[in-house]
Design an enzyme around this catalytic site. Structure first.
Site, mmCIF file in Angstrom:
data_model
loop_
_atom_site.group_PDB
_atom_site.id
_atom_site.type_symbol
_atom_site.label_atom_id
_atom_site.label_comp_id
_atom_site.label_asym_id
_atom_site.label_seq_id
_atom_site.Cartn_x
_atom_site.Cartn_y
_atom_site.Cartn_z
ATOM 1 N N ARG A 291 -2.322 -3.344 8.231
ATOM 2 C CA ARG A 291 -0.909 -3.093 7.643
ATOM 3 C C ARG A 291 -0.446 -1.439 8.456
ATOM 4 N NH1 ARG A 291 0.986 -1.216 2.347
ATOM 5 N NH2 ARG A 291 3.115 -1.296 2.303
ATOM 6 N N HIS B 41 2.673 -1.409 11.099
ATOM 7 C CA HIS B 41 3.860 -0.907 10.557
ATOM 8 C C HIS B 41 3.942 0.327 11.546
ATOM 9 C CE1 HIS B 41 4.701 -2.494 6.284
ATOM 10 N NE2 HIS B 41 4.275 -3.389 7.221
ATOM 11 N N TRP C 45 -1.569 -14.148 -0.498
ATOM 12 C CA TRP C 45 -1.221 -15.424 -0.114
ATOM 13 C C TRP C 45 -2.075 -16.600 0.299
ATOM 14 C CZ3 TRP C 45 -0.112 -10.513 1.496
ATOM 15 C CH2 TRP C 45 1.354 -10.140 1.712
#
Length: 550
Positions: A127, A131, A270
């Site tokens: 991440r 990002h 998820w």
């Protein structure tokens, strides 16, 4: 029986670049011989009226390269990267092997997460890389991975970056040990390590990013807002230069990790395997029935069956938008296709915002996984084993020796490969085995395994499995196996009793050893204790297990 384990991870000392402290209160100008390699000067930021004076110097340390230095009168906002600083001081030019050492340290962190989330720092490191790269704007040429501006407020405080202080803190530990690497290279290399060490595809990567200053930080709103729909996704990703297919491919990264209420406001994973890279994200989108979660938090979906999984509005739109859906369905049906497209898209993502002239290599590198780096040391293991035999009265039968056959997709093609990739799979495995036996100074292996399923259809993996079975029949390997296999169809094709082997082995007085470092996988392995079996109904399977271990 005596057991011997030879640690390879600490076999070679890690080279450390010398550190230097730059002046804090006076301007500095470097004067060195010209030349440029592995370092590039970023363009100076636009001049702004202030009480600060901007000083500029240009120079290079031998082959270490050019370096720009920017100081205010107080000595703050140094643009010069740590990589450049260390190289100027130590005349150090990092090689690919040096970056592999950094990768290895990151990989150690990935699995050394303790109780953090699902036992892995991999998802949060990915991440961070995502990002820090996904802020690119192709129209203005701003943002992207080049300046690592998430180090500065307000970008570090943007809502989309909540919780990434954890990942940045972890990377500071690596930075302390390898001060020559820029933050942009370090963060994106961490993303590569996270994907590859969690079972994902190889991600082409190369160094060349430099560190920027706070003035180059990007405005809020450049990263996806999970509460939005297809128009928003296209606006965000088209701005970076991606198309619909690449949007869907990159969305598959949600196979990893989970949401937190104290960060994004959303909650839950998820997939059922949030520390393993698979196409389960796409499969679950289509296979499960998704309903809106009834709670006080932001709108999100949960699976109706277990209510333990979640999907964000930007995830669910992949099943509703006609263009997105065709790609998502294709990836649900074919993990190899998604791996290929995901690898390409992630490699592009991590290079956004970096001028071509900055790259240290005209083509990206493939950084080998830790297992692959260790495999290069087979000959050293063999030498160590020979010494153990001769000096410590240890016999070959006292040891357990296992090695792997690694398909070409997992090989570092810049290094010698133990087979000819153009040969048939039978000849590749045979050649690789003979090389391993020679390196390890033995005539047989206790275990020989496929490093991963072969690319393409299941049939190619089945073909390779038959070759391993023949090797076992010939007595060159007592046991055979396959690693990094998460597709049930593959397991069923290779061995119909895959789920029973742990318990069946226990029934025969054998203690299976789990090699997993992931908490979730260990829990699944331990669940076999709850299984109840009656031998009268599984005699065939018991005989098969006996045959495997004889």
């Amino acid at each position: 029986m005596n057991a011997l384990r030879i640690p390879l991870r600490n076999a070679a000392p890690l080279r450390r670049a010398a550190r230097t402290q730059l002046p804090k209160s006076s301007p500095f100008r470097a004067s060195y011989n010209s030349g440029r390699k592995y370092s590039t000067a970023p363009p100076p930021p636009e001049a702004k009226s202030s009480g600060s004076t901007l000083w500029l110097g240009l120079g290079a340390a031998g082959a270490a390269g050019a370096a720009w230095y920017f100081f205010t009168e107080s000595g703050e906002n140094t643009l010069k990267s740590g990589m450049q600083q260390a190289k100027v001081a130590a005349n150090f030019v990092p090689t690919k092997e040096d970056y592999e050492k950094v990768y290895r340290k990151i990989a150690d962190l990935v699995v050394d997460a303790g109780d953090y989330d699902d036992g892995s720092y991999g998802p949060v490191l990915l991440r961070l890389a995502w990002h820090s790269s996904g802020t690119y704007d192709k129209e203005t040429g701003t943002g992207g991975s080049n300046y690592a501006t998430m180090r500065f407020a307000p970008e570090s405080l943007h809502g989309a970056n909540a919780g990434l202080n954890v990942a940045r803190g972890l990377m500071e530990k690596i930075k302390e040990e390898f001060p020559w690497i820029s933050y942009g290279d370090l963060w994106t290399l961490a993303g590569v390590a996270a994907i590859q060490e969690m079972g994902g595809p190889k991600i082409p990567w190369r160094p060349g990013r430099v560190d920027g200053i706070a003035a180059q930080a990007t405005p809020d709103g450049r990263l996806p807002d999970a509460s939005q729909g297809s128009d928003h996704l296209r606006n965000i990703f088209y701005r970076m230069g991606f198309n619909d297919q690449e949007i869907v491919a990159l969305s598959g990264a949600h196979a990893l990790g989970r949401c937190h209420t104290d960060r994004s406001g959303f909650v839950g994973p998820w997939t059922f395997s949030p520390t393993t890279v698979t196409n389960d994200y796409f499969k679950l989108l289509f296979d499960e029935k998704w309903v809106w979660k009834k709670w006080e938090g932001p709108k999100q979906l949960e699976d109706k069956k277990t209510k333990t999984l979640m999907m964000l509005p930007t995830d669910y739109v992949l099943t509703q938008d006609k263009s997105f859906k065709k790609h998502a369905k294709a990836y649900a049906d074919n993990q190899d296709l998604w791996f290929k497209d995901f690898s390409s898209a992630v490699s592009r993502l991590f290079e956004l915002g970096v001028p071509e002239k900055q790259w240290v290599s005209p083509e990206p590198w493939i950084i080998p996984t830790v297992d692959e780096q260790d495999a290069k040391n087979e000959d050293l293991v063999g030498e160590a084993l020979q010494e153990v035999y001769e000096k410590h009265n240890v016999k070959r039968e006292d040891l357990w020796i296992q090695t792997k056959f690694t398909p070409i997709g997992g090989q570092d093609t810049t290094k010698p490969i133990p087979y000819n990739p153009s040969d048939s799979i039978e000849d590749q495995i045979a050649s690789s085995l003979e090389t391993s036996l020679k390196n390890l100074k033995t005539t047989y292996l206790d275990s020989y395994v496929l490093h991963s399923p072969l690319p393409g259809q299941i049939g190619s993996t089945v073909q390779a499995w038959k070759v391993l079975a023949r090797i076992q029949d010939e007595g060159k390997a007592k046991m055979i196996g396959v690693c990094n296999t998460y597709d049930v169809k593959v397991l069923e094709a290779l061995d119909k009793i895959r789920k029973a082997v742990y318990k069946l082995a226990q029934l025969q007085g054998i203690t299976p050893l789990s090699g997993t470092t992931q908490v979730e996988h260990m829990k699944l392995d331990l669940n076999v204790e709850a299984a109840e079996w009656k031998e009268d109904g599984i005699q065939r399977e018991i005989e098969l297990v006996k045959k495997l271990i004889e």
